[in-house]
Design a protein around this motif. Structure first.
Motif, PDB file in Angstrom:
ATOM      1  N   ALA A 172      -4.034   2.402  -7.280  1.00 30.91           N
ATOM      2  CA  ALA A 172      -5.341   2.491  -6.620  1.00 30.91           C
ATOM      3  C   ALA A 172      -5.287   3.453  -5.441  1.00 30.91           C
ATOM      4  N   ASP A 173      -4.192   3.453  -4.703  1.00 36.29           N
ATOM      5  CA  ASP A 173      -4.041   4.375  -3.573  1.00 36.29           C
ATOM      6  C   ASP A 173      -3.928   5.819  -4.056  1.00 36.29           C
ATOM      7  N   VAL A 174      -3.201   6.030  -5.124  1.00 34.88           N
ATOM      8  CA  VAL A 174      -3.044   7.380  -5.685  1.00 34.88           C
ATOM      9  C   VAL A 174      -4.382   7.897  -6.200  1.00 34.88           C
ATOM     10  N   LYS A 175      -5.164   7.013  -6.800  1.00 37.12           N
ATOM     11  CA  LYS A 175      -6.470   7.403  -7.347  1.00 37.12           C
ATOM     12  C   LYS A 175      -7.460   7.809  -6.261  1.00 37.12           C
ATOM     13  N   GLN A 176      -7.178   7.465  -5.015  1.00 33.17           N
ATOM     14  CA  GLN A 176      -8.007   7.926  -3.906  1.00 33.17           C
ATOM     15  C   GLN A 176      -7.751   9.405  -3.600  1.00 33.17           C
ATOM     16  N   VAL A 177      -6.567   9.884  -3.965  1.00 31.53           N
ATOM     17  CA  VAL A 177      -6.190  11.279  -3.700  1.00 31.53           C
ATOM     18  C   VAL A 177      -6.376  12.140  -4.954  1.00 31.53           C
ATOM     19  N   LEU A 178      -5.900  11.652  -6.091  1.00 38.77           N
ATOM     20  CA  LEU A 178      -6.036  12.360  -7.370  1.00 38.77           C
ATOM     21  C   LEU A 178      -7.223  11.718  -8.094  1.00 38.77           C
ATOM     22  N   ARG A 179      -8.413  11.990  -7.599  1.00 39.08           N
ATOM     23  CA  ARG A 179      -9.554  11.160  -7.956  1.00 39.08           C
ATOM     24  C   ARG A 179     -10.391  11.602  -9.146  1.00 39.08           C
ATOM     25  N   ALA A 180     -10.354  12.825  -9.559  1.00 40.98           N
ATOM     26  CA  ALA A 180     -11.232  13.290 -10.640  1.00 40.98           C
ATOM     27  C   ALA A 180     -10.426  13.478 -11.923  1.00 40.98           C
ATOM     28  N   MET A 226       0.833  -1.179   0.000  1.00 42.83           N
ATOM     29  CA  MET A 226       0.000   0.000   0.000  1.00 42.83           C
ATOM     30  C   MET A 226       0.882   1.248   0.000  1.00 42.83           C
ATOM     31  N   ALA A 227       0.547   2.169  -0.886  1.00 40.59           N
ATOM     32  CA  ALA A 227       1.313   3.415  -0.966  1.00 40.59           C
ATOM     33  C   ALA A 227       0.730   4.446  -0.006  1.00 40.59           C
ATOM     34  N   ASP A 228       1.577   5.256   0.536  1.00 38.20           N
ATOM     35  CA  ASP A 228       1.151   6.333   1.428  1.00 38.20           C
ATOM     36  C   ASP A 228       1.149   7.635   0.633  1.00 38.20           C
ATOM     37  N   ALA A 229      -0.038   8.049   0.213  1.00 40.31           N
ATOM     38  CA  ALA A 229      -0.181   9.285  -0.562  1.00 40.31           C
ATOM     39  C   ALA A 229      -0.835  10.377   0.275  1.00 40.31           C
ATOM     40  N   SER A 230      -0.621  10.312   1.585  1.00 45.12           N
ATOM     41  CA  SER A 230      -1.316  11.216   2.504  1.00 45.12           C
ATOM     42  C   SER A 230      -0.614  12.546   2.749  1.00 45.12           C
ATOM     43  N   ALA A 231       0.515  12.785   2.111  1.00 42.47           N
ATOM     44  CA  ALA A 231       1.227  14.052   2.323  1.00 42.47           C
ATOM     45  C   ALA A 231       0.302  15.220   1.996  1.00 42.47           C
ATOM     46  N   PRO A 232       0.147  16.166   2.911  1.00 40.70           N
ATOM     47  CA  PRO A 232      -0.778  17.285   2.672  1.00 40.70           C
ATOM     48  C   PRO A 232      -0.416  18.112   1.438  1.00 40.70           C
ATOM     49  N   ILE A 278      -1.493  10.290 -15.133  1.00 43.06           N
ATOM     50  CA  ILE A 278      -0.428   9.565 -15.831  1.00 43.06           C
ATOM     51  C   ILE A 278       0.299   8.679 -14.816  1.00 43.06           C
ATOM     52  N   VAL A 279       0.428   7.413 -15.166  1.00 45.02           N
ATOM     53  CA  VAL A 279       1.227   6.478 -14.380  1.00 45.02           C
ATOM     54  C   VAL A 279       2.507   6.251 -15.182  1.00 45.02           C
TER      55      VAL A 279
END
Length: 143
Positions: free
Chosen positions: A102-110, A1-7, A82-83
């Protein structure tokens, strides 16, 4: 699981989605052994400028605002994800990318489309705009 939680990632995403001049952001892994993602850079020069920042030795995620017109009267603005998997990325990092996406798409979602790229040729703006037109529904120019 990637941590994409950086503000900083969420802030750059919101800035890009607003009407600011920023039209792309780049997210990279903190280091080769980490699954923590950090905001690497942002810019105002579109896909061409973004391509200059991509590294063949890295796996990255980019979010880009693309403007195009269907005819003289209409201007469209769409977002793409872009991946990027550079040609020299290590095997273990490559193996984790699909799960981390999938983890990134939770943050960069639209976004309208996602683009998998391992070569800068994969980021040809004309081809991406053609894909956006096809994904966009009504098209009056035969695309």
């Amino acid at each position: 699981m990637a941590d994409a939680s950086a503000p900083e990632i969420a802030e750059a995403y919101q800035d890009l989605r607003s009407s600011s001049d920023t039209n792309w952001l780049l997210v990279d892994y903190e280091n080769d052994r980490s699954d923590r993602l950090v905001l690497t850079s942002t810019g105002t020069g579109g896909l061409a400028e973004l391509q200059d920042t991509l590294d063949d030795a890295r796996a990255s995620f980019a979010y880009v605002r693309v403007k195009y017109s269907n005819d003289k009267e209409s201007q469209r603005e769409k977002f793409i994800l872009i991946v990027w998997i550079g040609k020299s990325v290590k095997v273990m990092r490559r193996a984790k990318i699909s799960v981390h996406s999938a983890d990134v798409k939770q943050v960069l979602r639209a976004y309208s489309i996602d683009v998998s790229a391992s070569s800068k040729d994969d980021l040809n703006e004309a081809h991406i705009i053609t894909r956006l037109r096809k994904a966009g529904g009504a098209s009056y120019d035969g695309v």
